[in-house]
Design an enzyme around this catalytic site. Structure first.
Site, short mmCIF file in Angstrom:
data_model
loop_
_atom_site.label_atom_id
_atom_site.label_comp_id
_atom_site.label_asym_id
_atom_site.label_seq_id
_atom_site.Cartn_x
_atom_site.Cartn_y
_atom_site.Cartn_z
N LEU A 26 0.84 -1.21 0.00
CA LEU A 26 0.00 0.00 0.00
C LEU A 26 0.87 1.26 0.00
O LEU A 26 0.61 2.20 0.74
CB LEU A 26 -0.94 0.01 1.21
CG LEU A 26 -2.24 -0.77 1.09
CD1 LEU A 26 -3.05 -0.61 2.36
CD2 LEU A 26 -3.06 -0.28 -0.12
N GLY A 27 1.89 1.24 -0.83
CA GLY A 27 2.71 2.43 -0.99
C GLY A 27 2.02 3.41 -1.92
O GLY A 27 0.78 3.47 -1.99
N GLY A 30 -0.12 1.24 -4.52
CA GLY A 30 -1.19 0.49 -3.88
C GLY A 30 -2.23 1.39 -3.25
O GLY A 30 -3.45 1.15 -3.38
N GLU A 145 0.31 -3.61 -17.29
CA GLU A 145 0.32 -2.33 -17.99
C GLU A 145 1.07 -1.25 -17.23
O GLU A 145 1.79 -0.43 -17.81
CB GLU A 145 -1.12 -1.87 -18.25
CG GLU A 145 -1.21 -0.59 -19.08
CD GLU A 145 -0.74 -0.78 -20.51
OE1 GLU A 145 0.32 -0.20 -20.86
OE2 GLU A 145 -1.39 -1.50 -21.28
N VAL A 148 5.29 -0.31 -17.35
CA VAL A 148 6.00 0.47 -18.36
C VAL A 148 5.26 1.78 -18.61
O VAL A 148 4.09 1.77 -19.00
CB VAL A 148 6.14 -0.30 -19.69
CG1 VAL A 148 6.93 0.52 -20.71
CG2 VAL A 148 6.82 -1.65 -19.46
N GLY A 150 3.99 4.14 -16.74
CA GLY A 150 2.91 4.63 -15.88
C GLY A 150 1.54 4.56 -16.52
O GLY A 150 1.05 3.49 -16.89
N GLU A 206 14.78 9.44 -6.09
CA GLU A 206 14.94 8.73 -4.83
C GLU A 206 16.20 9.20 -4.10
O GLU A 206 17.10 9.81 -4.69
CB GLU A 206 15.05 7.22 -5.08
CG GLU A 206 13.86 6.62 -5.80
CD GLU A 206 12.62 6.55 -4.92
OE1 GLU A 206 12.77 6.62 -3.68
OE2 GLU A 206 11.50 6.44 -5.46
N ASP A 217 16.39 1.52 -14.57
CA ASP A 217 14.93 1.55 -14.62
C ASP A 217 14.44 1.56 -16.06
O ASP A 217 13.53 0.80 -16.43
CB ASP A 217 14.41 2.78 -13.87
CG ASP A 217 12.91 2.93 -13.96
OD1 ASP A 217 12.20 2.22 -13.24
OD2 ASP A 217 12.45 3.77 -14.76
N LYS A 221 12.24 -1.47 -18.33
CA LYS A 221 11.05 -1.21 -19.15
C LYS A 221 11.29 -1.56 -20.62
O LYS A 221 10.41 -2.10 -21.29
CB LYS A 221 10.64 0.26 -19.01
CG LYS A 221 10.24 0.63 -17.58
CD LYS A 221 10.12 2.13 -17.42
CE LYS A 221 9.83 2.51 -15.97
NZ LYS A 221 9.85 3.98 -15.76
#
Length: 444
Positions: A26-27, A30, A145, A148, A150, A206, A217, A221
């Site tokens: 639930l970050g 989530g 989905e 890649v 967003g 980050e 990253d 993708k």
């Protein structure tokens, strides 16, 4: 005047059984999914014919305020328990990480015959082929989905919308953090470290930005896009990866002078030596549409033999866009839509052998910092000549004679292996004061 919930509440049959989902994690994503399902419940039910209901959750903290009431939802301390929960029809893996609990949860859900939705690009890049085979053998859906770009529906576009096309090339801006940093450097004239620090303060990067700024990253993708676009097994290890740490404000200035803009791109395409996969900074002509995708936005370009060129752009990260993609996958499951995980049946995927980077052919930008003395350009030209590299232009800006002078060279199309031999020889010249900066020029 009726509000949207009233408008849509009568547009579906309340007799249809709800689709019960369990959320692991639930970050940002989530929490965004839980919130979106609550806010748009009637609209989603109207569009897919049944309600989508959160019935179970596994997360680190129960007490954290996520902007949605989850007090009536069952909690599991161990995320893997969602796979066996009889009141969970679909498992959402939103934990992250390429191994460990996330991978085990997906494997166990597949064995239990439950569809899985994930946003986990690292796990898919490394284990996607095996997971796709397992899901198809079990007859369950594995949807991703959100993994890649967003909220951009690029997987659906490649796998379904462009299914009639022989895709020749796919490329894109796949990391919003890098795009923001490069855009800000160009606009402000500031250097990489300074802009990165600001991006971290604003939450665009980050605390440890390595996965973003070193290109990992984007490579995760790209591995997924390559598989879907070309019907291949995923080959993350075969991707040539470079980040943006070496890009300077000076390079961005020279790029503008030469009619280019610098972007970190992930590129996959057919070549005479096989499918090429590479992630690195590129000089893009200013008349290319993707050159004007700025800030945290992503963009994906596909070239098909029937459709021609297609460009999709939008927000590539964040709670809203990513949750939108996750819920779109849930709606497909609720509707009973089922497509092969990677576009064609996993057992028919071609081996994931990537063309060697040394065989890549293209043009190059090279910036040298040299002592302005007789013979330097001749020595550089000799290194290029001996390695079959043809120079297109040379640009030198005068500075204080006591300081190194920037010399910018662009080349005609040549083979990467020869270019790298030439660069190694140039780097060893006494007059060259720092490592040559090389950026590939892309004819988009």
């Amino acid at each position: 005047m009726s509000n949207s919930n009233t408008l849509y509440s009568s547009a579906y049959s309340s007799a249809a059984a709800p689709l019960r989902i369990g959320i692991a994690g639930l970050g940002t994503v989530g929490g965004g999914v839980a919130k979106l399902l609550e806010q748009q419940g009637d609209l989603l039910a109207a569009r897919c014919g049944r309600r989508i209901q959160v019935t179970a959750i596994s997360a680190r903290s129960r007490g954290k305020d996520r902007g949605v009431d989850l007090s009536a939802v069952r909690w599991h301390e161990d995320a893997r328990a969602l796979a066996a929960d009889p009141e969970v029809d679909v498992v959402l893996e939103l934990i992250g990480g390429s191994d460990g609990v996330a991978k085990e949860l997906i494997e166990q859900a597949i064995k239990a015959g439950k569809p899985v939705v994930t946003a986990n690009k690292a796990l898919l890049a490394l284990h996607g082929t095996a997971l796709a085979k397992a899901a198809e053998q079990a007859g369950v859906i594995l949807a991703y989905e959100a993994a890649v770009a967003g909220g951009i529906p690029v997987i659906k576009a490649l796998r379904e919308g462009l299914a009639a096309n022989d895709v020749r090339r796919v490329y894109g801006i796949l990391n919003g953090t890098c795009n923001y940093i490069l855009s800000t450097m160009r606009e402000s004239g500031r250097e990489f470290a300074d802009v990165l620090a600001d991006a971290q303060k604003m939450g665009y990067a980050e605390a440890d930005p390595s996965f973003d700024v070193d290109g990992i990253d984007a490579a995760h993708k790209l591995a997924i896009l390559t598989s879907v676009a070309f019907g291949r097994e995923l080959d993350f290890q075969g991707i040539h990866v470079e980040g943006i740490r070496h890009i300077s404000a000076l390079d961005l200035q020279f790029a503008e002078q030469l009619g280019y803009r610098i972007k970190l791109l992930g590129i996959a395409g057919r070549t005479d030596h096989g499918i090429e996969q590479r992630v690195h900074p590129c000089m893009i002509p200013l008349d290319a549409p993707i050159a004007h995708v700025e800030g945290v936005f992503n963009a994906v370009f596909a070239e098909g033999d029937s459709v021609g060129n297609v460009l999709l752009t939008g927000r590539g990260a964040g709670a809203g866009p990513t949750a939108s993609a996750v819920v779109a996958d849930l709606m497909d499951i609720a509707r009973g839509h089922h497509a092969p995980v990677l576009g064609i049946p996993a057992e028919r995927l071609a081996p994931g052998e990537t063309a060697p980077m040394g065989r890549h052919r293209g043009a190059y930008y090279i910036r040298l910092m040299v002592h302005d003395q007789p013979g330097v350009i001749a020595d550089v030209a000799a290194a290029f000549r001996d390695n079959e590299v043809s120079m297109e232009s040379v640009l030198q800006q005068a500075r204080d004679a006591s300081e190194p002078v920037p010399v910018v060279i662009t080349t005609h199309e040549t083979e990467e292996a020869g270019m790298m031999r030439a660069i190694a020889r140039i780097a060893a010249l006494p007059a060259v004061q720092e490592s040559p900066r090389l950026i590939r020029i892309e004819a988009l």
